[in-house]
Write an enzyme that holds these catalytic residues in place. Structure first.
Site, PDB file in Angstrom:
ATOM      1  N   ARG A   1       0.828  -1.210   0.000  1.00 30.29           N
ATOM      2  CA  ARG A   1       0.000   0.000   0.000  1.00 30.29           C
ATOM      3  C   ARG A   1       0.864   1.261   0.000  1.00 30.29           C
ATOM      4  NH1 ARG A   1      -2.103   0.883   6.134  1.00 30.29           N
ATOM      5  NH2 ARG A   1      -0.511  -0.342   7.221  1.00 30.29           N
TER       6      ARG A   1
ATOM      7  N   SER B   1      -4.449   4.760   5.797  1.00 37.38           N
ATOM      8  CA  SER B   1      -4.343   3.369   5.370  1.00 37.38           C
ATOM      9  C   SER B   1      -3.956   3.248   3.903  1.00 37.38           C
ATOM     10  CB  SER B   1      -5.666   2.638   5.613  1.00 37.38           C
ATOM     11  OG  SER B   1      -5.943   2.534   6.993  1.00 37.38           O
TER      12      SER B   1
ATOM     13  N   GLU C   1     -18.942   4.658   0.277  1.00 42.20           N
ATOM     14  CA  GLU C   1     -18.197   4.093  -0.851  1.00 42.20           C
ATOM     15  C   GLU C   1     -18.986   4.099  -2.157  1.00 42.20           C
ATOM     16  OE1 GLU C   1     -16.523   2.437   2.962  1.00 42.20           O
ATOM     17  OE2 GLU C   1     -18.547   2.679   2.120  1.00 42.20           O
TER      18      GLU C   1
ATOM     19  N   PHE D   1     -14.471  -3.097   0.733  1.00 44.19           N
ATOM     20  CA  PHE D   1     -15.384  -1.990   0.472  1.00 44.19           C
ATOM     21  C   PHE D   1     -15.259  -1.491  -0.965  1.00 44.19           C
ATOM     22  CE2 PHE D   1     -14.052  -1.097   5.072  1.00 44.19           C
ATOM     23  CZ  PHE D   1     -14.926  -2.066   5.555  1.00 44.19           C
TER      24      PHE D   1
ATOM     25  N   HIS E   1      -5.573  -3.719   1.683  1.00 43.98           N
ATOM     26  CA  HIS E   1      -6.036  -4.686   2.684  1.00 43.98           C
ATOM     27  C   HIS E   1      -6.796  -5.847   2.031  1.00 43.98           C
ATOM     28  CE1 HIS E   1      -4.907  -1.270   5.066  1.00 43.98           C
ATOM     29  NE2 HIS E   1      -5.242  -1.844   6.216  1.00 43.98           N
TER      30      HIS E   1
ATOM     31  N   ASP F   1      -7.920  -7.857  11.705  1.00 49.23           N
ATOM     32  CA  ASP F   1      -9.225  -7.232  11.468  1.00 49.23           C
ATOM     33  C   ASP F   1     -10.332  -8.276  11.296  1.00 49.23           C
ATOM     34  OD1 ASP F   1      -8.147  -4.758  11.680  1.00 49.23           O
ATOM     35  OD2 ASP F   1      -8.163  -4.295   9.552  1.00 49.23           O
TER      36      ASP F   1
ATOM     37  N   ARG G   1      -1.943  -4.896   3.040  1.00 52.20           N
ATOM     38  CA  ARG G   1      -1.568  -4.182   4.241  1.00 52.20           C
ATOM     39  C   ARG G   1      -0.181  -4.547   4.774  1.00 52.20           C
ATOM     40  NH1 ARG G   1      -4.443  -5.076  10.179  1.00 52.20           N
ATOM     41  NH2 ARG G   1      -3.137  -3.631  11.352  1.00 52.20           N
TER      42      ARG G   1
END
Length: 317
Positions: free
Chosen positions: A13, A40, A61, A86, A112, A120, A170
């Site tokens: 990322r 993020s 989103e 998302f 991610h 998570d 991530r």
């Protein structure tokens, strides 16, 4: 075999963030949209340099995708940023109707992805996103393996007209591809030539495939390793050329066994060159909470799993 060196582990990322920073300087039509995840997605530097070209949409989103589609009409090149879950599942209708169907020049950038966002938990660990996106007509699907390749891909897709899904992760992972290397959409990268088995890997599994190839070499097995960074369009020529030598193949991906790279390769084989194939992928299940290392081991997504798959597939030649 050629030895690849980890020049310093980094998260992919951050490669996206570095690519956006460079794009901001070289292409004034590039704009960024984010769904409340600036840190993020590593967009801080882009925002600092080009605040007028950044849009914070918040936790909305679907609206983000619609706004991005609208921005293309005025000639802008929008890059949307949020987690892979998302970026795809939550907004699939908007992507299908407003972006893919209309062939809008939107770059859907997803961090991610897969299991390796770790703690998570299962609700955030999307393992179906490649399948969702590759089924959309006209959608280019890219899954990068390290920091350098993610940066290069981010820059390259700005020059590609049409919708793109760019998938990255991530965790900190080995960085081993060339710095400032070129990125050619749809062109696989030969990492190691071999004669006994073909291993085609994507994303975080590319490094694991290289480790597996070293272990196989010690066992007297010559493994050809190919980095498939573009799932769609797939480099069928590279796969078939390799298969003509090795006569068997292992696919490796951090994705559900259904709908991912492995199934795309299986289609190519069935139509052109039927041959034994083994799959290293999540076996039709959701994930769970845990460290990336724990999850990759439990769900058999590491070099040990690739070596085991090679042993199985070679017995089927």
């Amino acid at each position: 075999m050629k030895k690849y060196i980890n020049t310093g582990s980094k998260d992919t990322r951050s490669g996206f963030g570095a690519g956006m920073t460079e794009l901001g300087k070289k292409n004034e039509n590039v704009v960024a949209l984010c769904a409340d995840l600036i840190g993020s997605l590593k967009l801080d530097e882009f925002i600092k340099n080009h605040p007028e070209r950044f849009f914070q949409i918040g936790i909305a989103e679907a609206n983000m995708i619609g706004i991005a589609a609208g921005l293309t009409i005025g000639g802008k090149i929008p890059f949307t940023g949020t987690f892979a879950n998302f970026s795809t599942g939550r907004v699939y209708d908007q992507i299908r109707q407003s972006v893919a169907y209309s062939d809008k020049n939107v770059k859907i950038c997803a961090s991610h992805a897969g299991l390796t966002l770790g703690e998570d938990g299962a609700t955030h660990q999307i393992l179906e996103d490649i399948g969702l996106m590759k089924m959309l007509p006209g959608m280019t699907v890219i899954n990068t393996c390290d920091y350098n390749q993610t940066k290069a891909a981010t820059i390259a897709i700005a020059d590609h007209h049409g919708p793109v899904y760019l998938r990255f992760g991530r965790p900190v992972v080995p960085n081993f591809t060339p710095e400032n290397g070129t990125f050619e959409i749809g062109k696989a990268v030969m990492l190691n030539e071999g004669s006994d088995v073909t291993i085609v890997a994507t994303g975080h599994l590319v490094w694991e495939a290289l480790i597996a190839a070293e272990a196989l070499e010690e066992k007297g097995i010559s493994a050809e390793v190919i980095n498939i960074h573009t799932i769609k369009p797939l480099d069928e020529e590279a796969i078939l050329k390799s298969l003509a030598k090795t006569k068997c193949i292992v696919t490796a991906e951090e994705h559900n066994i259904i709908g991912g790279l492995g199934e795309s390769v299986a289609r190519v084989l069935s139509l052109n060159h039927p041959a034994p194939q083994e799959f290293v992928a999540v076996k039709d299940s959701f994930g769970e909470s845990g460290t990336p290392e724990q999850l990759m081991e439990k769900y058999e997504l590491n070099h040990l799993a690739i070596v085991a798959a090679v042993d199985r597939v070679m017995k089927r030649k």
